[in-house]
Design a protein around this motif. Structure first.
Motif, PDB file in Angstrom:
ATOM      1  N   ILE A 286       0.812  -1.236   0.198  1.00  0.00           N
ATOM      2  CA  ILE A 286      -0.042   0.113  -0.061  1.00  0.00           C
ATOM      3  C   ILE A 286       0.940   1.213  -0.115  1.00  0.00           C
ATOM      4  O   ILE A 286       1.697   1.104   0.823  1.00  0.00           O
ATOM      5  N   THR A 287       0.525   2.100  -0.930  1.00  0.00           N
ATOM      6  CA  THR A 287       1.400   3.265  -0.897  1.00  0.00           C
ATOM      7  C   THR A 287       0.558   4.541  -0.763  1.00  0.00           C
ATOM      8  O   THR A 287      -0.549   4.622  -1.350  1.00  0.00           O
ATOM      9  N   PHE A 288       0.808   5.516  -0.074  1.00  0.00           N
ATOM     10  CA  PHE A 288       0.036   6.901   0.240  1.00  0.00           C
ATOM     11  C   PHE A 288       0.639   7.760  -0.397  1.00  0.00           C
ATOM     12  O   PHE A 288       1.903   7.829  -0.389  1.00  0.00           O
ATOM     13  N   ASP A 289      -0.249   8.760  -0.704  1.00  0.00           N
ATOM     14  CA  ASP A 289       0.292  10.046  -1.325  1.00  0.00           C
ATOM     15  C   ASP A 289       0.491  11.052  -0.327  1.00  0.00           C
ATOM     16  O   ASP A 289       0.006  12.173  -0.122  1.00  0.00           O
ATOM     17  N   LEU A 290       1.625  10.881   0.453  1.00  0.00           N
ATOM     18  CA  LEU A 290       1.821  11.903   1.434  1.00  0.00           C
ATOM     19  C   LEU A 290       3.503  11.681   1.561  1.00  0.00           C
ATOM     20  O   LEU A 290       4.167  10.521   1.404  1.00  0.00           O
ATOM     21  N   GLU A 291       4.021  12.588   2.093  1.00  0.00           N
ATOM     22  CA  GLU A 291       5.705  12.797   2.335  1.00  0.00           C
ATOM     23  C   GLU A 291       5.853  12.115   3.731  1.00  0.00           C
ATOM     24  O   GLU A 291       5.339  12.411   4.842  1.00  0.00           O
ATOM     25  N   ASN A 292       6.584  11.160   3.835  1.00  0.00           N
ATOM     26  CA  ASN A 292       6.904  10.296   4.981  1.00  0.00           C
ATOM     27  C   ASN A 292       5.837   9.751   5.916  1.00  0.00           C
ATOM     28  O   ASN A 292       6.195   9.681   7.140  1.00  0.00           O
ATOM     29  N   ASN A 293       4.657   9.502   5.265  1.00  0.00           N
ATOM     30  CA  ASN A 293       3.456   9.320   5.950  1.00  0.00           C
ATOM     31  C   ASN A 293       2.990   9.940   7.097  1.00  0.00           C
ATOM     32  O   ASN A 293       2.478   9.530   8.057  1.00  0.00           O
ATOM     33  N   VAL A 294       3.084  11.380   6.922  1.00  0.00           N
ATOM     34  CA  VAL A 294       2.865  12.157   7.917  1.00  0.00           C
ATOM     35  C   VAL A 294       1.658  13.337   7.367  1.00  0.00           C
ATOM     36  O   VAL A 294       1.889  13.941   6.432  1.00  0.00           O
ATOM     37  N   VAL A 295       0.796  13.640   8.100  1.00  0.00           N
ATOM     38  CA  VAL A 295      -0.244  14.618   7.936  1.00  0.00           C
ATOM     39  C   VAL A 295      -0.056  15.679   9.070  1.00  0.00           C
ATOM     40  O   VAL A 295       0.078  15.439  10.237  1.00  0.00           O
ATOM     41  N   GLU A 296       0.149  17.052   8.567  1.00  0.00           N
ATOM     42  CA  GLU A 296       0.109  18.147   9.471  1.00  0.00           C
ATOM     43  C   GLU A 296      -1.033  19.031   9.292  1.00  0.00           C
ATOM     44  O   GLU A 296      -1.159  19.162   8.344  1.00  0.00           O
ATOM     45  N   LEU A 297      -1.614  19.146  10.451  1.00  0.00           N
ATOM     46  CA  LEU A 297      -2.972  20.107  10.505  1.00  0.00           C
ATOM     47  C   LEU A 297      -2.549  21.202  11.559  1.00  0.00           C
ATOM     48  O   LEU A 297      -2.089  21.335  12.412  1.00  0.00           O
ATOM     49  N   ASP A 298      -3.424  22.300  11.226  1.00  0.00           N
ATOM     50  CA  ASP A 298      -3.505  23.445  12.055  1.00  0.00           C
ATOM     51  C   ASP A 298      -4.287  23.100  12.962  1.00  0.00           C
ATOM     52  O   ASP A 298      -5.128  22.221  13.214  1.00  0.00           O
ATOM     53  N   SER A 299      -4.529  24.124  14.093  1.00  0.00           N
ATOM     54  CA  SER A 299      -5.555  23.771  15.294  1.00  0.00           C
ATOM     55  C   SER A 299      -6.928  23.813  14.849  1.00  0.00           C
ATOM     56  O   SER A 299      -7.864  23.350  15.694  1.00  0.00           O
ATOM     57  N   GLU A 300      -7.362  24.087  13.643  1.00  0.00           N
ATOM     58  CA  GLU A 300      -8.827  24.137  13.157  1.00  0.00           C
ATOM     59  C   GLU A 300      -9.273  22.727  13.129  1.00  0.00           C
ATOM     60  O   GLU A 300     -10.427  22.437  13.008  1.00  0.00           O
ATOM     61  N   GLY A 301      -8.287  21.809  12.575  1.00  0.00           N
ATOM     62  CA  GLY A 301      -8.849  20.640  12.195  1.00  0.00           C
ATOM     63  C   GLY A 301      -9.487  20.518  10.937  1.00  0.00           C
ATOM     64  O   GLY A 301      -9.294  21.313   9.683  1.00  0.00           O
ATOM     65  N   GLY A 302     -10.449  19.712  10.863  1.00  0.00           N
ATOM     66  CA  GLY A 302     -11.543  19.540   9.596  1.00  0.00           C
ATOM     67  C   GLY A 302     -11.249  18.211   9.042  1.00  0.00           C
ATOM     68  O   GLY A 302     -10.714  17.388   9.569  1.00  0.00           O
ATOM     69  N   GLU A 303     -12.025  18.043   7.849  1.00  0.00           N
ATOM     70  CA  GLU A 303     -11.784  16.957   6.994  1.00  0.00           C
ATOM     71  C   GLU A 303     -10.243  16.808   6.218  1.00  0.00           C
ATOM     72  O   GLU A 303      -9.929  17.641   5.658  1.00  0.00           O
ATOM     73  N   VAL A 304      -9.973  15.382   6.344  1.00  0.00           N
ATOM     74  CA  VAL A 304      -8.827  15.183   5.465  1.00  0.00           C
ATOM     75  C   VAL A 304      -8.716  14.262   4.579  1.00  0.00           C
ATOM     76  O   VAL A 304      -9.615  12.987   4.891  1.00  0.00           O
ATOM     77  N   ASN A 305      -8.413  14.164   3.406  1.00  0.00           N
ATOM     78  CA  ASN A 305      -8.503  13.051   2.371  1.00  0.00           C
ATOM     79  C   ASN A 305      -7.051  12.690   1.885  1.00  0.00           C
ATOM     80  O   ASN A 305      -6.293  13.555   1.652  1.00  0.00           O
TER      81      ASN A 305
END
Length: 161
Positions: free
Chosen positions: A38-57
């Motif tokens: 399985i490969t993800f379209d992410l750099e180093n399998n990390v998601v960085e979010l601001d404090s507001e959050g929200g929906e992530v795809n």
């Protein structure tokens, strides 16, 4: 006996041709990829979010997967919800971070015959807006004050009595 030797030699020749695969150029193909990954379209399998959050795809690809079976994603973090994996898109919702500390969690990705993978989710701390008050002039009945917010992008109302 001679007939048996001739038949055995012919059978070996037929089997060697029948069980050999070739590509379009007529070259033998020896390495067939059967490993599922399985490969993800992410750099180093990390998601960085601001404090507001929200929906992530997150887009992903299952290489050599099983038809009709999709990944399963889970986490113990209560601030991550509505996790859905469907046809190459992983979706989840991150709640707003109201704390003065950043937070992070791991999203576990499971799929048959594949070692579990993890996506690190980092969410920044809540940056409370602060104000600097400066009295620019004053009399016995009034004063003029300059109010400067720490972040001019936030909307605010100043009320003084």
């Amino acid at each position: 006996m001679r007939f048996f030797k001739l038949f055995a030699a012919l059978a070996i020749a037929v089997c060697s041709v029948a069980f050999t695969a070739c590509n379009e150029n007529g070259e033998e193909v020896n390495n067939v990829e059967t490993t599922t990954s399985i490969t993800f379209d992410l750099e180093n399998n990390v998601v960085e979010l601001d404090s507001e959050g929200g929906e992530v795809n997150i887009t992903y690809i299952i290489n050599n997967g099983i038809n009709g079976i999709d990944i399963v994603a889970s986490t113990e973090a209560e601030w991550i919800s509505d996790i859905v994996a469907n046809e190459g898109t992983l979706t989840f919702t991150a709640a707003k971070n109201k704390d003065n500390e950043a937070r992070e969690t791991r999203l576990r990705i499971a799929y048959p015959n594949v070692e579990s993978q993890y996506i690190l989710i980092k969410q920044s701390k809540f940056d409370a807006i602060t104000f600097t008050l400066e009295v620019t002039s004053s009399t016995s009945t009034s004063c003029t004050t300059l109010i400067t917010p720490s972040n001019e992008e936030y909307a605010y109302i100043a009320y003084m009595a």
